[in-house]
Design a protein around this motif. Structure first.
Motif, PDB file in Angstrom:
ATOM      1  N   PRO B  97       0.800  -1.228   0.000  1.00  0.00           N
ATOM      2  CA  PRO B  97       0.000   0.000   0.000  1.00  0.00           C
ATOM      3  C   PRO B  97       0.830   1.275   0.000  1.00  0.00           C
ATOM      4  N   GLU B  98       2.042   1.200   0.533  1.00  0.00           N
ATOM      5  CA  GLU B  98       2.797   2.456   0.560  1.00  0.00           C
ATOM      6  C   GLU B  98       3.380   2.821  -0.789  1.00  0.00           C
ATOM      7  N   ALA B  99       3.188   1.955  -1.781  1.00  0.00           N
ATOM      8  CA  ALA B  99       3.662   2.319  -3.115  1.00  0.00           C
ATOM      9  C   ALA B  99       2.836   3.466  -3.676  1.00  0.00           C
ATOM     10  N   SER B 100       1.591   3.552  -3.213  1.00  0.00           N
ATOM     11  CA  SER B 100       0.759   4.641  -3.728  1.00  0.00           C
ATOM     12  C   SER B 100       1.205   5.977  -3.162  1.00  0.00           C
ATOM     13  N   LEU B 101       1.929   5.934  -2.046  1.00  0.00           N
ATOM     14  CA  LEU B 101       2.429   7.187  -1.501  1.00  0.00           C
ATOM     15  C   LEU B 101       3.733   7.593  -2.157  1.00  0.00           C
ATOM     16  N   GLY B 102       4.282   6.711  -2.963  1.00  0.00           N
ATOM     17  CA  GLY B 102       5.513   7.079  -3.639  1.00  0.00           C
ATOM     18  C   GLY B 102       6.704   6.255  -3.204  1.00  0.00           C
ATOM     19  N   ALA B 103       6.550   5.453  -2.168  1.00  0.00           N
ATOM     20  CA  ALA B 103       7.699   4.700  -1.661  1.00  0.00           C
ATOM     21  C   ALA B 103       7.763   3.343  -2.348  1.00  0.00           C
ATOM     22  N   ASP B 104       7.928   3.364  -3.647  1.00  0.00           N
ATOM     23  CA  ASP B 104       7.887   2.074  -4.329  1.00  0.00           C
ATOM     24  C   ASP B 104       9.259   1.494  -4.555  1.00  0.00           C
ATOM     25  N   GLN B 105      10.298   2.284  -4.334  1.00  0.00           N
ATOM     26  CA  GLN B 105      11.622   1.714  -4.534  1.00  0.00           C
ATOM     27  C   GLN B 105      12.165   1.111  -3.254  1.00  0.00           C
TER      28      GLN B 105
END
Lengths: 138, 227
Positions: B97-105
């Protein structure tokens, strides 16, 4: 032209790293490239210069067994063992590709006692660039 | 009834229901034919019809695919699903879920598809998913995947050319974790043995050195190969 002549500036940066046993590196980057048929584990320093590498193929597995998670584990363990005495404390892991090696190599790295600071997924993703190969017909 | 074995059956879906007026009208009770009819598709036997159950209202035919084809379809589904997990934004947001906040790397958990099992009639697909991370990450990832089953099924149907897109079930796979735990225990035992040996060697004299080598069994013998 045979060998390119290195400039003085780059010689100072690049040449020092080639002495194998003189460095003590506290922080290290582990690249895991996990494809469906093989797993390659490369250990580099923060700037990207390779320290050592190992893969499932070089660990003695051949053929379809290279793609198994156990082979990925042995590859990771092998790679870490060669640099274990250089004082590695923290490691950042960069994972590339699909495949079972992603999970298995990560677990092996964690098991070996190295502190994992970050896990990153660096699978190359085009922003719709080159045309991919044609779809396989099943 | 001869049209049941018509050559055009090769292009039918695996479950056909023939409405009442077209079947033989003299039959009122349930009749089951157990015969094997082989359907040829190119050079290989693709599907074999293993049973025909006829009731008053409809007729069901079960089709079994060639086992080699089942394996190939499983491999292809595995490739597609792994690619979808890496590339597709919707799935990634569901799993992490935190990929939607931008922390996908910088990931907190890593999801991998370890195996895909396809049923013999290519209708049910069991996907074994292995998640690396803590307990909460595992629950979140699996719940996210299970909530996106319909989306995944439609995406798979779009990417793969199959007559009927199978039903997908996501199951948690603990085998890699168990294997890793076993290996950790084995390593610990090996270390303890080596520590004890070294201690023994340092106390005793040179005569006793041969004894310590006899009980150094290979811990690698007990390794379970996890695939």
């Amino acid at each position: 032209m045979g060998k390119p002549i290195p400039k003085i500036g780059s010689r100072r940066n690049g040449r020092i790293g080639s002495r194998k046993n003189a460095r003590k590196i506290p922080k290290v980057v582990i690249h895991v490239q996990a494809s469906f048929n093989n797993t390659i584990v490369t250990i580099t320093d923060v700037r990207g210069q390779v320290i050592s590498w190992s893969s499932a193929g070089t660990c003695g597995f051949r053929g379809p067994r290279r793609g198994t998670p156990f082979a990925a584990q042995t590859a990771a363990v092998n790679a870490i063992r060669t640099v274990a005495d250089q004082g590695m404390q923290r490691a950042e892991v960069m994972i590339k590709g699909p495949g079972l090696g992603r999970d298995a190599a990560l677990r092996a790295i964690r098991r070996s006692g190295i502190l994992l600071s970050f896990i990153r997924d660096v699978t190359p993703m085009p922003h719709n660039g080159c045309r991919p190969p044609k779809k396989r017909r099943m | 009834m001869p049209y049941l074995l018509h050559p055009s059956l090769a292009t039918c879906p695996s479950r056909i229901q023939i409405p009442l007026p077209l079947t033989t009208t003299s039959v009122n009770q349930i009749r089951t034919h157990n015969f094997v009819s082989l359907v040829r598709w190119g050079n290989q036997v693709d599907k074999s019809i293993v049973g025909v159950t006829m009731t008053k209202t409809n007729t069901k035919i079960r089709c079994m695919a060639n086992p080699r084809r089942v394996k190939m379809v499983a491999k292809q589904i595995r490739r597609e699903l792994s690619d979808m997990l890496i590339t597709d934004k919707v799935l990634q947001h569901a799993v992490l879920p935190e990929a939607s906040l931008g922390a996908d790397q910088y990931l907190s958990s890593l999801t991998t598809i370890s195996e895909v099992e396809v049923s013999a009639d290519l209708q049910v697909v069991k996907v074994y998913v292995s998640v690396f991370g803590d307990e909460r990450g595992k629950e979140v990832a699996l719940a996210g995947l299970k909530s996106k089953v319909k989306y995944v099924r439609s995406e798979l149907g779009r990417r793969m050319k199959l007559r009927l897109t199978p039903e997908i079930r996501f199951i948690e796979d603990e085998s890699i974790e168990r294997g890793s735990r076993v290996l950790a225990i084995l390593d610990k035992i090996k270390e303890e043995k080596e520590g004890a040996e070294r201690k023994q060697q340092s106390d005793s004299s040179a005569v006793h050195e041969e004894d310590s080598e006899l009980d150094d069994e290979d811990p690698e013998q007990g390794i379970i190969y996890v695939e």
